[in-house]
Design a protein around this motif. Structure first.
Motif, PDB file in Angstrom:
ATOM      1  N   SER A  63      37.167  28.754  32.017  1.00 55.97           N
ATOM      2  CA  SER A  63      36.736  30.440  32.319  1.00 55.97           C
ATOM      3  C   SER A  63      35.696  31.149  33.847  1.00 55.97           C
ATOM      4  CB  SER A  63      35.154  29.416  31.640  1.00 55.97           C
ATOM      5  OG  SER A  63      34.967  28.457  30.790  1.00 55.97           O
ATOM      6  N   TYR A  64      36.076  30.420  34.095  1.00 58.07           N
ATOM      7  CA  TYR A  64      35.900  31.102  35.953  1.00 58.07           C
ATOM      8  C   TYR A  64      37.082  32.328  35.844  1.00 58.07           C
ATOM      9  CZ  TYR A  64      35.433  32.220  40.693  1.00 58.07           C
ATOM     10  OH  TYR A  64      34.946  33.190  41.594  1.00 58.07           O
ATOM     11  N   GLU A  65      38.214  31.631  36.079  1.00 57.07           N
ATOM     12  CA  GLU A  65      39.351  32.637  35.324  1.00 57.07           C
ATOM     13  C   GLU A  65      38.969  34.060  34.480  1.00 57.07           C
ATOM     14  OE1 GLU A  65      42.600  34.141  37.661  1.00 57.07           O
ATOM     15  OE2 GLU A  65      41.820  32.763  37.753  1.00 57.07           O
ATOM     16  N   TYR A  66      39.168  33.602  33.609  1.00 65.42           N
ATOM     17  CA  TYR A  66      39.078  34.502  32.584  1.00 65.42           C
ATOM     18  C   TYR A  66      37.593  35.513  32.857  1.00 65.42           C
ATOM     19  CZ  TYR A  66      37.233  36.844  27.903  1.00 65.42           C
ATOM     20  OH  TYR A  66      37.752  37.158  26.704  1.00 65.42           O
ATOM     21  N   ASN A  67      36.970  34.790  33.620  1.00 64.45           N
ATOM     22  CA  ASN A  67      35.349  35.717  33.262  1.00 64.45           C
ATOM     23  C   ASN A  67      35.638  36.530  34.780  1.00 64.45           C
ATOM     24  OD1 ASN A  67      33.452  35.009  31.416  1.00 64.45           O
ATOM     25  ND2 ASN A  67      33.367  33.399  31.833  1.00 64.45           N
ATOM     26  N   GLU A  68      36.613  36.728  34.939  1.00 61.07           N
ATOM     27  CA  GLU A  68      36.731  37.503  36.562  1.00 61.07           C
ATOM     28  C   GLU A  68      37.368  38.268  36.284  1.00 61.07           C
ATOM     29  OE1 GLU A  68      36.483  37.657  40.138  1.00 61.07           O
ATOM     30  OE2 GLU A  68      34.646  36.046  39.311  1.00 61.07           O
ATOM     31  N   LYS A  69      38.706  37.871  35.288  1.00 62.35           N
ATOM     32  CA  LYS A  69      39.616  39.510  34.574  1.00 62.35           C
ATOM     33  C   LYS A  69      38.707  39.611  33.793  1.00 62.35           C
ATOM     34  CE  LYS A  69      43.414  37.030  35.385  1.00 62.35           C
ATOM     35  NZ  LYS A  69      44.370  38.176  36.182  1.00 62.35           N
ATOM     36  N   ILE A  70      38.125  39.739  32.569  1.00 62.46           N
ATOM     37  CA  ILE A  70      36.867  40.038  32.665  1.00 62.46           C
ATOM     38  C   ILE A  70      36.410  41.230  33.385  1.00 62.46           C
ATOM     39  CG2 ILE A  70      34.495  40.772  30.696  1.00 62.46           C
ATOM     40  CD1 ILE A  70      37.184  39.932  29.151  1.00 62.46           C
ATOM     41  N   GLU A  71      35.322  41.215  34.302  1.00 63.64           N
ATOM     42  CA  GLU A  71      34.649  41.743  34.997  1.00 63.64           C
ATOM     43  C   GLU A  71      35.472  42.246  36.030  1.00 63.64           C
ATOM     44  OE1 GLU A  71      31.500  42.851  37.317  1.00 63.64           O
ATOM     45  OE2 GLU A  71      31.028  41.592  35.736  1.00 63.64           O
ATOM     46  N   GLU A  72      36.354  42.661  36.380  1.00 60.02           N
ATOM     47  CA  GLU A  72      37.382  42.981  37.175  1.00 60.02           C
ATOM     48  C   GLU A  72      37.654  44.049  35.788  1.00 60.02           C
ATOM     49  OE1 GLU A  72      42.144  42.704  38.587  1.00 60.02           O
ATOM     50  OE2 GLU A  72      41.029  41.579  38.686  1.00 60.02           O
ATOM     51  N   LYS A  73      38.766  43.667  35.089  1.00 55.41           N
ATOM     52  CA  LYS A  73      38.761  45.366  34.344  1.00 55.41           C
ATOM     53  C   LYS A  73      37.675  45.839  34.024  1.00 55.41           C
ATOM     54  CE  LYS A  73      41.735  43.044  31.040  1.00 55.41           C
ATOM     55  NZ  LYS A  73      42.461  42.359  29.566  1.00 55.41           N
ATOM     56  N   ARG A  74      36.358  46.003  33.864  1.00 54.15           N
ATOM     57  CA  ARG A  74      34.850  46.482  33.937  1.00 54.15           C
ATOM     58  C   ARG A  74      34.462  47.512  35.050  1.00 54.15           C
ATOM     59  NH1 ARG A  74      30.932  42.390  32.120  1.00 54.15           N
ATOM     60  NH2 ARG A  74      32.107  42.292  30.861  1.00 54.15           N
ATOM     61  N   LYS A  75      35.146  46.757  36.192  1.00 53.58           N
ATOM     62  CA  LYS A  75      34.797  47.701  37.723  1.00 53.58           C
ATOM     63  C   LYS A  75      36.123  48.822  37.606  1.00 53.58           C
ATOM     64  CE  LYS A  75      32.440  43.849  40.078  1.00 53.58           C
ATOM     65  NZ  LYS A  75      32.789  43.511  41.639  1.00 53.58           N
ATOM     66  N   ASN A  76      37.187  48.662  37.017  1.00 48.90           N
ATOM     67  CA  ASN A  76      37.713  48.832  36.826  1.00 48.90           C
ATOM     68  C   ASN A  76      37.993  50.242  36.352  1.00 48.90           C
ATOM     69  OD1 ASN A  76      39.281  48.073  38.897  1.00 48.90           O
ATOM     70  ND2 ASN A  76      41.179  46.505  37.595  1.00 48.90           N
ATOM     71  N   HIS A  77      37.501  50.059  35.053  1.00 48.30           N
ATOM     72  CA  HIS A  77      36.664  51.612  33.816  1.00 48.30           C
ATOM     73  C   HIS A  77      35.932  51.455  34.091  1.00 48.30           C
ATOM     74  CE1 HIS A  77      39.511  49.196  31.567  1.00 48.30           C
ATOM     75  NE2 HIS A  77      39.678  49.776  30.289  1.00 48.30           N
ATOM     76  N   SER A  78      35.116  51.572  34.837  1.00 48.70           N
ATOM     77  CA  SER A  78      33.931  52.597  35.480  1.00 48.70           C
ATOM     78  C   SER A  78      33.883  53.210  36.372  1.00 48.70           C
ATOM     79  CB  SER A  78      32.623  51.462  35.409  1.00 48.70           C
ATOM     80  OG  SER A  78      33.050  50.651  36.888  1.00 48.70           O
ATOM     81  N   THR A  79      34.733  52.807  37.509  1.00 44.74           N
ATOM     82  CA  THR A  79      35.361  53.572  38.324  1.00 44.74           C
ATOM     83  C   THR A  79      36.259  54.707  38.376  1.00 44.74           C
ATOM     84  OG1 THR A  79      37.302  52.719  39.356  1.00 44.74           O
ATOM     85  CG2 THR A  79      35.474  51.691  40.000  1.00 44.74           C
TER      86      THR A  79
END
Length: 167
Positions: free
Chosen positions: A151-167
Motif C-alpha cells: 500500500s505504501y509503495e502504491y500510494n507513493e507512486k500515485i503521489e509521484e505521478k500527481r506531482k509530476n503532472h502538476s509541475t
C-alpha cells in the motif's frame, strides 16, 4: 570527466509495483516462516514450517534441514501469491488495520479451510493456546508487513505521478 558526469546524472530505473509486490511477498514469506521456525524451536508453537510438505512429499527428508529449507522457499512462493492477492484487491488502502485484517483472513483460510489438507495438523479446536496465539501473530505480522509495504509503495507512486503532472 565527461563520462563521470553522465553516470552521475543517471537515475535507476524504477521497479514496477507488481515486481515490488512479488519481492515483498517472497521475502515476507521466507522471513516470517523463519520466525515461525524459531518459534517452533523455542516451543511457542507445535507447528513447524515443514508441515507444508506433508501432503505432497514422501520420506523422512522433509523433517531434515533440506526439508526445512524447501519449506521456507515454498512458504516464500505462497507469500508471493498472498502479496499479489493483496496488490490486486486491497492496495489502495493505506491503513494498517486493513493489513492486520488481511493477516487474520489468511490465518482463517489456512487453519479452517485448508486444515484437512494437512494430515498431521490438528484442528484448531485441539491446538494449545500458545500455538494458536503464536501462529495468529505470525500471520498478522506477515499481513501487516506485506500489506503495508504494498500500500505504501502504491500510494507513493500515485503521489509521484500527481506531482509530476502538476509541475
Amino acid at each position: 570527466m565527461e563520462k563521470a558526469k553522465l553516470e552521475q546524472n543517471q537515475h535507476a530505473k524504477p521497479i514496477s509495483p507488481i515486481t515490488t509486490s512479488i519481492i515483498t511477498g517472497f521475502f515476507g514469506g521466507v522471513f516470517w516462516g523463519a520466525v515461525g521456525l524459531m518459534a517452533y524451536y523455542f516451543n511457542f508453537t507445535k507447528i513447524r514450517p515443514n508441515t507444508i510438505l506433508e501432503p505432497w512429499a514422501v520420506g523422512d527428508w522433509k523433517t531434515s534441514w533440506i526439508g526445512t529449507v524447501i519449506s521456507l522457499l515454498l512458504i516464500g512462493v505462497l507469500g508471493i501469491v498472498a502479496a499479489l492477492l493483496y496488490y490486486f484487491t486491497l492496495k489502495k488502502f493505506q491503513n494498517i488495520w486493513v493489513s492486520f485484517g488481511y493477516g487474520i483472513v489468511l490465518f482463517a483460510i489456512v487453519f479452517f479451510l485448508l486444515n484437512p489438507l494437512f494430515p498431521n495438523l490438528d484442528p484448531i479446536t485441539e491446538l494449545d493456546r500458545n500455538t494458536i496465539i503464536t501462529m495468529l501473530c505470525l500471520y498478522v505480522l506477515f499481513g501487516v508487513f506485506v500489506g503495508y509495504s504494498i500500500s505504501y509503495e502504491y500510494n507513493e507512486k500515485i503521489e509521484e505521478k500527481r506531482k509530476n503532472h502538476s509541475t
